[in-house]
Design an enzyme around this catalytic site. Structure first.
Site, short mmCIF file in Angstrom:
data_model
loop_
_atom_site.label_atom_id
_atom_site.label_comp_id
_atom_site.label_asym_id
_atom_site.label_seq_id
_atom_site.Cartn_x
_atom_site.Cartn_y
_atom_site.Cartn_z
N ARG A 292 18.30 -27.69 21.92
CA ARG A 292 19.15 -28.16 21.30
C ARG A 292 20.68 -27.78 20.88
NH1 ARG A 292 16.48 -28.71 14.57
NH2 ARG A 292 14.71 -29.10 15.71
N ARG A 307 20.84 -18.92 15.10
CA ARG A 307 21.26 -21.06 15.69
C ARG A 307 21.16 -20.25 17.37
NH1 ARG A 307 23.03 -24.93 13.19
NH2 ARG A 307 23.99 -23.75 11.34
N GLU A 391 17.36 -21.79 6.32
CA GLU A 391 16.66 -22.43 6.25
C GLU A 391 16.10 -22.21 7.78
OE1 GLU A 391 18.18 -26.55 7.19
OE2 GLU A 391 16.34 -27.02 8.32
N SER A 394 12.02 -27.97 7.97
CA SER A 394 12.54 -29.32 6.92
C SER A 394 11.19 -29.93 6.72
CB SER A 394 13.87 -29.18 7.59
OG SER A 394 14.28 -31.16 7.33
N ARG A 434 13.27 -18.20 15.21
CA ARG A 434 14.15 -18.39 13.59
C ARG A 434 13.41 -17.52 12.25
NH1 ARG A 434 17.66 -23.30 10.50
NH2 ARG A 434 18.80 -23.02 12.73
#
Length: 468
Positions: A292, A307, A391, A394, A434
């Site tokens: 990403r 991130r 988070e 998802s 993460r």
RNA sequence: GGAGAGGUGGCGGAGUGGUUGAACGCGCCGGUCUCGAAAACCGGUAUGCCCUUCGGGGCAUCGGGGGUUCGAAUCCCCCCCUCUCCGCCA
């Protein structure tokens, strides 16, 4: 992709949907283009039909005349030649008209499909309206025994929490400096027990979804063609979040893109297919690197493992019949799997009902799962973080939006033998590194070592502790 | 990177200028036969768009685009994709 016919019949539904998602799209332009395209096509069809009629009667006559022409002479010959020329001229004139219409139609079509790709799936009516993640609504929480995020970490554990960055540094299990040297900002290299723990989580999660829950393990390409990105609904909206592999400048026909999730490969595997109903539901899982660009996130979460540009993720996907109740049931089931996993890891988490502004173009509904991360959140007077949910998962429900774009259909008894677009859903199983943040921070001990979660020990050679 | 072969309906596979949207086979659906099933036999079986008085009608589609022709799956040009062999390589 939304259904153009449905949009035609109820444009307000799509206007409203886009508005709720805070995505700007010109629905009126679509209606105009659609109208124009249909008018052009209609004209074209009629002229073509006329041409075909002519061609059927003119063909044999021309043949006959040409035969006579051979024997004819003088005035007779001239007359026949004129007649043949006339017969040939009519269809030729029609052809010119058709070609003009064709050009016009192609233009309208191209413009239409381009805008159509930007129309988001309208959110379900029960999804709360909101502007951004700020307006997401907590659905429920789960806490392991002996820990409640509502109370402070130190109160419950008897020492101040270190952040995962501090723990990592002390334990020497992630090398950020060299990661950045090699690959630039937001890069890292897991080292030693860091890499072992990362692999342990992924292997645990992968076995969990495939062995325990019966999802079919499949590997996926992570360098894919543009159709896959458009088909899965990531493009055009997410184009600048995606790494481009520029092959065209080297003479290849197509550029390629690095996928941000295994979902792309799992879904695109079945694009342009008509599945037999008996094959459904397709329950697929993969583990893959994810890339990403994090464009637009400059300065946000720059430190640590939160991130980053590249990570690994175990992903689950379900492709099922076009049945609202069934796909809603799968959504629940897929969320349940993650809850079961997090509970087995004894990590505090909560479920968030995402609001319309946080859904993204392709989702009708989305539930985020956040794990408690002691190092995040506002700082107190001593510069200590209060902790916050972050988070980690998802879960998306897309109806047939994705399958329409992918042209992924099924047929069987319930469809009367006709092909119908499938429904699709996807959810994280575990994304690492993460997920290492809550694991390291929640399993840290007063002496700075980290306990290995029981569930992961079999994947760490039976080890119980990292460090010390 | 070099050389070659090929892309046709759900699948296999014919088809090299004229009702060919496409033979034939398989698959699938319906029927006959049977107590039932299988086999056999008979019939049906593509998709998309548009129009419709809901009976149906029109157009497009043989990898994609352009061209030749009164007419193209079939001839010509460009592009894409797949496969095989050689080279390189984890």
């Amino acid at each position: 992709m939304i259904d153009l016919k449905a949009l035609r019949e109820d444009p307000d539904r799509y206007r409203e949907g886009a508005r709720k998602k805070r995505i700007s799209v010109d629905i009126d332009r679509i209606l105009v283009l659609d109208e124009r395209r249909r008018a052009i096509q209609h004209q074209q069809d009629e002229i073509r039909a006329e041409q075909r009629r002519l061609e059927k009667e003119a063909g044999p006559r021309i043949g006959g005349l040409m035969g006579k022409l051979k024997a004819a002479q003088g005035e007779e010959k001239a007359r026949l030649e004129t007649e043949v020329a006339e017969l040939r001229a009519k269809p030729a004139a029609l052809k010119e008209k058709i070609q003009a219409l064709e050009a016009e139609g192609a233009e309208a079509n191209a413009a239409l499909s381009e805008v159509l790709l930007t129309v988001p799936q309208p959110p379900d009516s029960e999804v709360p309206v909101g502007a951004s993640a700020e307006d997401n609504i907590e659905v429920r929480r789960w806490n392991p025994p002996h820990f409640d995020p509502a109370r402070s970490f130190s109160e419950q554990r008897g020492f101040e929490a270190r952040s995962h960055e501090e723990l990592i540094k002390a334990l020497g299990i992630v090398d950020f400096e060299r990661g950045v040297k090699v690959a630039g900002s937001r890069s890292y290299m897991l080292v030693g027990d860091g890499m072992r723990l990362h692999n342990a989580v992924l292997r645990y999660a992968f076995d969990f979804i495939t062995e325990k829950h019966g999802f079919t393990p499949v590997s996926v390409p992570v360098v894919v063609r543009e159709e896959c990105m458009i088909g899965t609904g990531f493009f055009p909206a997410g184009k600048d979040q995606t790494y481009l592999v520029d092959e065209q400048s080297r003479g290849s026909a197509h550029d390629l893109y690095l996928t941000g999730t295994g979902e792309v490969g799992l879904m695109a595997r079945h694009m342009e297919e008509i599945l037999d109903e008996s094959m459904l539901p397709l329950k697929l899982a993969t583990v893959s690197p994810c890339f990403r660009r994090e464009a637009g996130a400059a300065g946000r979460d720059t430190a640590g493992l939160y991130r980053i540009h590249q990570f690994d993720k175990v992903e689950q996907v379900v492709i099922c019949r076009a049945d609202e109740a069934e796909s809603k049931q799968w959504h629940k089931a897929m969320i349940g799997i993650v809850e079961e996993l997090l509970q087995s890891l004894e990590l505090p988490y909560r479920l968030l009902q995402c609001c319309t502004g946080d859904l993204g173009p392709k989702n009708a509904d989305m539930i985020d799962i956040e794990c408690w991360m002691p190092s995040r959140g506002a700082l107190d007077g001593q510069g200590r973080a209060s902790g916050e949910y972050g988070e980690t998962h998802s879960a998306s429900r897309l109806y047939d939006f994705q399958c329409r774009r992918l042209n992924l259909r099924y047929k069987g008894e319930s469809t009367g033998g006709k092909p119908v677009f499938c429904h699709s859903l996807n959810n994280t199983v575990a994304a690492s590194p993460r997920i290492l943040i809550p694991i390291l921070e929640m399993y840290q001990r007063a002496d700075g070592t980290v306990e290995v979660p029981r569930a992961l020990r079999p994947y760490m050679g039976g080890r119980e502790v990292i460090g010390g």
